[in-house]
Design a protein around this motif. Structure first.
Motif, short mmCIF file in Angstrom:
data_model
loop_
_atom_site.label_atom_id
_atom_site.label_comp_id
_atom_site.label_asym_id
_atom_site.label_seq_id
_atom_site.Cartn_x
_atom_site.Cartn_y
_atom_site.Cartn_z
N UNK A 1 -1.18 2.87 11.03
CA UNK A 1 -0.72 2.56 9.67
C UNK A 1 -1.83 1.84 8.89
N UNK A 2 -2.37 0.80 9.51
CA UNK A 2 -3.42 0.02 8.83
C UNK A 2 -4.68 0.86 8.64
N UNK A 3 -4.91 1.82 9.55
CA UNK A 3 -6.12 2.67 9.43
C UNK A 3 -6.16 3.35 8.07
N UNK A 4 -4.99 3.68 7.54
CA UNK A 4 -4.96 4.33 6.23
C UNK A 4 -5.58 3.42 5.16
N UNK A 5 -5.29 2.14 5.24
CA UNK A 5 -5.88 1.19 4.27
C UNK A 5 -7.38 1.02 4.52
N UNK A 6 -7.75 1.00 5.80
CA UNK A 6 -9.16 0.77 6.12
C UNK A 6 -10.03 1.91 5.58
N UNK A 7 -9.47 3.12 5.59
CA UNK A 7 -10.26 4.29 5.16
C UNK A 7 -10.18 4.53 3.66
N UNK A 8 -9.19 3.96 3.01
CA UNK A 8 -8.94 4.27 1.59
C UNK A 8 -9.88 3.44 0.71
N UNK A 9 -10.73 4.12 -0.05
CA UNK A 9 -11.72 3.37 -0.84
C UNK A 9 -11.08 2.62 -2.00
N UNK A 10 -9.82 2.91 -2.31
CA UNK A 10 -9.16 2.16 -3.39
C UNK A 10 -8.83 0.73 -2.94
N UNK A 11 -8.65 0.54 -1.64
CA UNK A 11 -8.39 -0.83 -1.13
C UNK A 11 -9.73 -1.52 -1.04
N UNK A 12 -9.93 -2.59 -1.84
CA UNK A 12 -11.25 -3.20 -1.93
C UNK A 12 -11.38 -4.45 -1.06
N UNK A 13 -10.25 -4.93 -0.56
CA UNK A 13 -10.36 -6.17 0.23
C UNK A 13 -9.29 -6.20 1.32
N UNK A 14 -9.71 -6.75 2.47
CA UNK A 14 -8.76 -7.01 3.56
C UNK A 14 -8.72 -8.51 3.75
N UNK B 1 -13.33 -5.49 10.63
CA UNK B 1 -14.66 -5.51 10.00
C UNK B 1 -15.40 -4.20 10.29
N UNK B 2 -15.31 -3.76 11.55
CA UNK B 2 -16.00 -2.50 11.93
C UNK B 2 -15.41 -1.31 11.18
N UNK B 3 -14.09 -1.21 11.22
CA UNK B 3 -13.44 -0.01 10.70
C UNK B 3 -13.40 0.04 9.18
N UNK C 1 -15.52 -2.85 2.35
CA UNK C 1 -14.56 -3.75 1.73
C UNK C 1 -15.01 -5.20 1.92
N UNK C 2 -14.54 -6.04 1.00
CA UNK C 2 -14.74 -7.48 1.19
C UNK C 2 -13.69 -7.96 2.19
N UNK C 3 -14.06 -8.86 3.09
CA UNK C 3 -13.09 -9.34 4.08
C UNK C 3 -12.96 -10.85 4.05
N UNK C 4 -11.73 -11.33 4.25
CA UNK C 4 -11.51 -12.74 4.59
C UNK C 4 -10.85 -12.73 5.95
N UNK C 5 -11.45 -13.41 6.91
CA UNK C 5 -10.94 -13.36 8.28
C UNK C 5 -10.70 -14.78 8.76
N UNK C 6 -9.44 -15.10 9.01
CA UNK C 6 -9.09 -16.41 9.57
C UNK C 6 -8.66 -16.14 11.00
#
Ligand code: SIN
Length: 490
Positions: A221-234, A247-249, A255-260
């Motif tokens: 499910x999340x892979x769809x967001x990771x591959x979609x260039x419209x999603x600009x941030x995770x 980060x890898x995928x 994409x810009x990432x914030x990782x806690x």
């Protein structure tokens, strides 16, 4: 008048996409259970890539109008959302306790904690300033403006089912971004309730979309967001291996990432510490949420001169903690989230005992209460060979390591790939300055065990991730800077 909901009205088993509650595209569902009893609370949508895509489509349609609202218009909606969350504090707190297991008082406290981020970012929405760059050439004006980054995907953990998603969604909406979100499979109900209240507060259709997915479906499910260039941030809170995977995928669309991510917090007690304060601080930080927070101390370093006294004071207080289901008004420690969590705690304690640790309090499962309970535990004589030194136990276990001098304590505290929180107790001002600078962590508690605040920057260094949540810095993660260069003005 701010609407109040009954607990059962807050329980929404479907996805929320484009302002509507919808079953998963293929109708699949999975069970959400009460960790105290194993009873099924309800069956929620088990989403797949088609649902993730539908959420992104809705967020993309909603983005232009949301981005173009005045900041004060977005702030007004966020303030209404905050008021609704607080008006429903009891029901939301009960829902948190039901699906996550934390005692009711902590559940209510989490509601206030989560709401504080919504109120904070409502105000911050109106303070997104840019810069006029001092002129470099005649006839040329240079400015820097901040713009919403675009669609944000928020992926959140089970340990704070309300606060963690609130502190991601609130800054995203404040900045003018639209959101697709997936809460942890163990605790999706609080997140859905929060989205219901956001809609009630006037967040327009498509601006905030939420899908739920089981452990088996989450990756696809999340892979769809990771591959979609419209999603600009995770934005993600959870384990370091999952953070590295994201980060890898997501690198394919940069994409810009914030990782806690994970921590392995040291808690150092020096010979010159106020021991009463140190015990109280350790109880607050170690046993909050049953030890299931990323900032819980995992390694307690105690200087040799006070080791025995501190161990004795701590184990007396820990033995008095009441373990009970969340519904017991006197409960201080509830059930752990699931059987994997309990098995990990038991594995760490068994391994420590096999390597020479001594049990000063607890040290066992509590099957008389249910399969997910573990007694609050103090272990003495912990060493660096033990599993609990290298990995977060994420449970109610305080392991005491003995040290002789400051250099040894700092070396041991920093000897981890992680760097989220750290704590130390000392009354020597020079030592306080030295140790604060030497600790490799994003957050340092100095004679203090309760660190979190919406006004403070929360986040780590090293493999605990990057980005900051809360504070005046928390909006930056949802904004990009655009440089405007206007010429021919002379
Ligand atoms: C976490 O466990 O990730 C968050 C803890 C907090 O906000 O204090």
């Amino acid at each position: 008048m701010t609407r109040q909901f009954e607990l059962k009205e807050l329980i929404r088993p479907d996805n929320f996409i484009d302002g509507q509650w919808r079953a998963a595209a293929d109708g699949a569902r999975f069970a959400v259970t009460d960790p105290a009893t194993g009873t099924i609370i309800t069956q929620v949508a088990d989403s797949g890539p088609a649902d993730a895509r539908a959420a992104t489509d809705a967020a993309a349609r909603a983005l232009p109008a949301w981005r173009d609202l005045l900041p004060k218009e977005r702030a007004t909606i966020l303030h209404k959302w905050n008021a609704l969350i607080l008006a429903n504090q009891d029901a939301l707190g009960a829902l948190i306790s039901l699906e996550q297991g934390k005692p009711l008082a902590e559940g209510r406290g989490e509601v206030a904690y989560g709401a504080s981020y919504v109120a904070w970012f409502a105000d911050e929405a109106t303070r997104i300033y840019g810069d006029i760059i001092p002129q470099q050439q005649h006839g040329k004006r240079m400015t820097a403006v901040k713009e919403p980054i675009g669609i944000v995907a928020a992926i959140t953990p089970w340990n704070f089912p309300l606060a963690m998603i609130a502190r991601k969604i609130a800054p995203a909406l404040a900045a003018g971004c639209t959101v697709v979100a997936k809460p942890a499979e163990d605790t999706p109900l609080t997140a859905s309730a929060l989205v219901l209240l956001a809609h009630e507060a006037g967040v327009p259709a498509g601006v905030l979309n939420l899908i739920t997915a089981s452990r088996d479906h989450a990756v696809a499910t999340v892979a769809d967001w990771l591959e979609d260039s419209r999603v600009r941030k995770i934005t993600f809170t959870g384990s370091t291996p999952v953070g590295k995977y994201l980060a890898r995928e997501s690198a394919g669309t940069l994409k810009k990432l914030s990782l806690e991510l994970g921590g392995n917090a040291p808690f150092i007690v020096f010979d010159d510490a106020d021991l009463d304060a140190a015990v109280t601080g350790l109880l607050a930080s170690k046993f909050r949420n049953g030890g299931q927070t990323c900032v819980c101390p995992n390694r307690v370093y105690v200087q040799a001169g006070v080791y025995d006294k501190f161990a004795d004071m701590l184990s007396r207080r820990v033995s008095e903690l009441k373990v009970a289901p969340a519904t017991d008004p006197d409960a201080q420690i509830g059930p752990m989230i699931n059987i994997r969590a309990i098995d990990k705690i038991a594995r760490h304690v068994d391994d420590a005992l096999a390597h020479g640790a001594r049990v000063l309090a607890g040290g066992r499962r509590l099957p008389e209460l249910g399969p997910h309970y573990y007694a609050p535990t103090v272990l003495a004589d912990a060493t660096h060979e033990m599993l609990l030194c290298g990995e977060e136990t994420f449970g109610p276990v305080a392991a005491l390591f003995r040290f002789d001098d400051e250099a040894e304590a700092i070396e041991a505290a920093n000897n981890t790939p992680f760097g989220l929180a750290s704590y130390f107790y000392s009354q020597d001002v020079r030592r306080i300055d030295r140790v604060s600078r030497a600790l490799q962590a994003g957050i340092v508690g100095i004679n203090e065990g309760a660190l979190a605040s919406e006004a403070a920057p929360f986040g780590g260094v090293k493999e605990s991730g990057y980005g900051r949540e809360g504070s005046k810095y928390g909006l930056d993660d949802y904004l990009s800077i655009k440089y405007l260069c206007q010429g021919n003005l002379a």
